[in-house]
Write a protein that holds these residues in place. Sequence first.
Motif, PDB file in Angstrom:
ATOM      1  N   MET A   1       0.811  -1.204   0.000  1.00 52.78           N
ATOM      2  CA  MET A   1       0.000   0.000   0.000  1.00 52.78           C
ATOM      3  C   MET A   1       0.855   1.270   0.000  1.00 52.78           C
ATOM      4  SD  MET A   1      -3.072   0.910  -0.047  1.00 52.78           S
ATOM      5  CE  MET A   1      -4.122   2.210   0.345  1.00 52.78           C
ATOM      6  N   TRP A   2       1.961   1.265   0.728  1.00 50.47           N
ATOM      7  CA  TRP A   2       2.825   2.456   0.785  1.00 50.47           C
ATOM      8  C   TRP A   2       3.442   2.751  -0.572  1.00 50.47           C
ATOM      9  CZ3 TRP A   2       7.859   1.938  -0.571  1.00 50.47           C
ATOM     10  CH2 TRP A   2       8.387   0.642  -0.595  1.00 50.47           C
ATOM     11  N   TRP A   3       3.692   1.715  -1.377  1.00 52.34           N
ATOM     12  CA  TRP A   3       4.277   1.939  -2.705  1.00 52.34           C
ATOM     13  C   TRP A   3       3.295   2.664  -3.630  1.00 52.34           C
ATOM     14  CZ3 TRP A   3       1.560  -0.420  -6.575  1.00 52.34           C
ATOM     15  CH2 TRP A   3       0.729  -1.470  -6.205  1.00 52.34           C
ATOM     16  N   LEU A   4       1.977   2.447  -3.417  1.00 52.98           N
ATOM     17  CA  LEU A   4       0.960   3.143  -4.200  1.00 52.98           C
ATOM     18  C   LEU A   4       0.976   4.638  -3.877  1.00 52.98           C
ATOM     19  CD1 LEU A   4      -1.367   2.835  -6.207  1.00 52.98           C
ATOM     20  CD2 LEU A   4      -2.875   2.511  -4.249  1.00 52.98           C
ATOM     21  N   LEU A   5       1.100   4.973  -2.611  1.00 55.94           N
ATOM     22  CA  LEU A   5       1.191   6.371  -2.208  1.00 55.94           C
ATOM     23  C   LEU A   5       2.467   7.021  -2.739  1.00 55.94           C
ATOM     24  CD1 LEU A   5      -0.117   6.213   1.457  1.00 55.94           C
ATOM     25  CD2 LEU A   5      -1.267   7.163  -0.540  1.00 55.94           C
ATOM     26  N   THR A   6       3.556   6.264  -2.749  1.00 54.38           N
ATOM     27  CA  THR A   6       4.823   6.781  -3.271  1.00 54.38           C
ATOM     28  C   THR A   6       4.713   7.080  -4.758  1.00 54.38           C
ATOM     29  OG1 THR A   6       6.005   5.464  -1.626  1.00 54.38           O
ATOM     30  CG2 THR A   6       7.285   6.302  -3.477  1.00 54.38           C
ATOM     31  N   ILE A   7       4.114   6.187  -5.502  1.00 54.38           N
ATOM     32  CA  ILE A   7       3.941   6.398  -6.943  1.00 54.38           C
ATOM     33  C   ILE A   7       3.015   7.589  -7.202  1.00 54.38           C
ATOM     34  CG2 ILE A   7       2.966   5.403  -9.060  1.00 54.38           C
ATOM     35  CD1 ILE A   7       3.954   2.679  -8.060  1.00 54.38           C
ATOM     36  N   LEU A   8       1.945   7.695  -6.462  1.00 58.44           N
ATOM     37  CA  LEU A   8       1.013   8.809  -6.603  1.00 58.44           C
ATOM     38  C   LEU A   8       1.708  10.139  -6.296  1.00 58.44           C
ATOM     39  CD1 LEU A   8      -1.913   9.638  -7.170  1.00 58.44           C
ATOM     40  CD2 LEU A   8      -2.337   9.385  -4.720  1.00 58.44           C
ATOM     41  N   PHE A   9       2.455  10.176  -5.216  1.00 59.27           N
ATOM     42  CA  PHE A   9       3.198  11.389  -4.864  1.00 59.27           C
ATOM     43  C   PHE A   9       4.201  11.747  -5.951  1.00 59.27           C
ATOM     44  CE2 PHE A   9       6.863  13.439  -2.828  1.00 59.27           C
ATOM     45  CZ  PHE A   9       6.239  14.606  -2.414  1.00 59.27           C
ATOM     46  N   PHE A  10       4.869  10.759  -6.492  1.00 58.70           N
ATOM     47  CA  PHE A  10       5.851  10.971  -7.552  1.00 58.70           C
ATOM     48  C   PHE A  10       5.191  11.555  -8.802  1.00 58.70           C
ATOM     49  CE2 PHE A  10       8.338   9.356 -11.193  1.00 58.70           C
ATOM     50  CZ  PHE A  10       9.527  10.020 -10.927  1.00 58.70           C
TER      51      PHE A  10
END
Length: 92
Positions: A1-10
């Motif tokens: 789930m944290w990787w989804l937030l990282t990609i979205l932020f990126f």
Amino acid sequence: MWWLLTILFFLISIFTSVLVYYSLRRITQYEELILEIQQVIKFSTEKMKLVDSKGHYESDDETGFFFEQLKQIQLSLDGIFEEEMQDAKKRK
């Protein structure tokens, strides 16, 4: 789930960076256009003063209005860019 937030932020970061880049480019283009207009008005004022060396046209009611308006435009443009130049000198 944290990787989804990282990609979205990126993705949001890339989008806003591109948006800021193009906005700054556009602002620079407008600034250059205003500087060119300022130079044309300054040149026109100098040439008009050269033609009217004795002040006959400037003191006339009809042509004096044009002289006065040109002078006001020049002062307004000088005021805008003089403040900016002073701010740039303070930063250095």
